[in-house]
Design a protein around this motif. Structure first.
Motif, PDB file in Angstrom:
ATOM      1  N   GLN A   1      -4.354   0.665  -2.001  1.00  0.00           N
ATOM      2  CA  GLN A   1      -3.861  -0.706  -1.924  1.00  0.00           C
ATOM      3  C   GLN A   1      -3.298  -1.140  -3.276  1.00  0.00           C
ATOM      4  O   GLN A   1      -3.888  -0.870  -4.317  1.00  0.00           O
ATOM      5  CB  GLN A   1      -4.994  -1.659  -1.510  1.00  0.00           C
TER       6      GLN A   1
ATOM      7  N   SER B   1       0.851  -1.194   0.000  1.00  0.00           N
ATOM      8  CA  SER B   1       0.000   0.000   0.000  1.00  0.00           C
ATOM      9  C   SER B   1       0.884   1.239   0.000  1.00  0.00           C
ATOM     10  O   SER B   1       2.072   1.161   0.273  1.00  0.00           O
ATOM     11  CB  SER B   1      -0.927   0.011   1.215  1.00  0.00           C
TER      12      SER B   1
ATOM     13  N   GLU C   1      -4.899   6.212   1.937  1.00  0.00           N
ATOM     14  CA  GLU C   1      -4.108   5.038   1.619  1.00  0.00           C
ATOM     15  C   GLU C   1      -4.729   4.299   0.450  1.00  0.00           C
ATOM     16  O   GLU C   1      -5.949   4.154   0.371  1.00  0.00           O
ATOM     17  CB  GLU C   1      -4.019   4.116   2.837  1.00  0.00           C
TER      18      GLU C   1
END
Length: 194
Positions: free
Chosen positions: A39, A24, A37
């Motif tokens: 992934q 990530s 964030e």
């Protein structure tokens, strides 16, 4: 891949190679400065088939996701917002040269060098004028905020395409990213300034 800010829902094009083999990455939104964030799709979990499941049931589980109930204690709490300071002002990056190359269309072979951090592209009255009847007068804009370059459609009639998809809000583009305005294909080129 296309990523979306968790706060203002701005969408950006993100090159998967920038994950550098990490599961990530934290990204700062160019529009609202929220850190969120994303992934790496290469690290997406693959479901384990259980014994006794039929092939059809395993396939069905593979392609559908059941949302967690709101009171489930395994659900992750939202990340606290960090104050990362003000959004960087529009500016050209030090030591780098940015250009737009027209790679297909009536003006193919033309290269436009950025002289300011925000340029407009269109049929007339724009910084970069293209000879394309399908382009609006003020069709799209590119804004540079140091290392982040965003492409925005300026409510054009025929739209601006990135990877064949019409964009509806600013998207991040990188070196060698291609986009289409009318019948013209353009490419962002970032080089080290000698």
């Amino acid at each position: 891949m296309i990523i979306e800010c968790s706060s203002c829902h701005a969408r950006y094009q993100y090159d998967e190679e920038r994950f550098e083999r990490k599961p990530s990455k934290k990204i700062k939104c160019a529009r609202c400065a929220t850190i969120f964030e994303i992934q790496n799709p290469a690290f997406a979990p693959r479901p384990e088939p259980s014994f006794g499941d039929s092939t059809a049931a395993r396939l069905d589980k593979t392609h559908t996701q059941t949302p967690l109930p709101p009171d489930d204690t395994t659900a992750q709490a939202p990340l606290p917002k960090e104050d990362t300071g003000p959004v960087p002002a529009a500016q050209l990056p030090a030591g780098r040269r940015l250009s737009i190359a027209i790679i297909a269309g009536a003006d193919a072979g033309t290269v436009y060098r950025f002289e300011k951090p925000r340029i407009t592209i269109g049929r007339s009255g724009a910084d970069l004028i293209i000879n394309d009847s399908e382009a609006s007068r003020q069709h799209a804009a590119i804004e540079v905020r140091d290392q982040i370059v965003t492409l925005e459609d300026l409510k054009s009639t025929n739209g601006t395409l990135v990877d064949g998809t019409r964009i509806t809000e600013p998207v991040e583009i990188q070196d060698k990213s291609e986009f289409q305005i009318g019948g013209t294909t353009l490419m962002l080129i970032v080089t080290e300034d000698s």
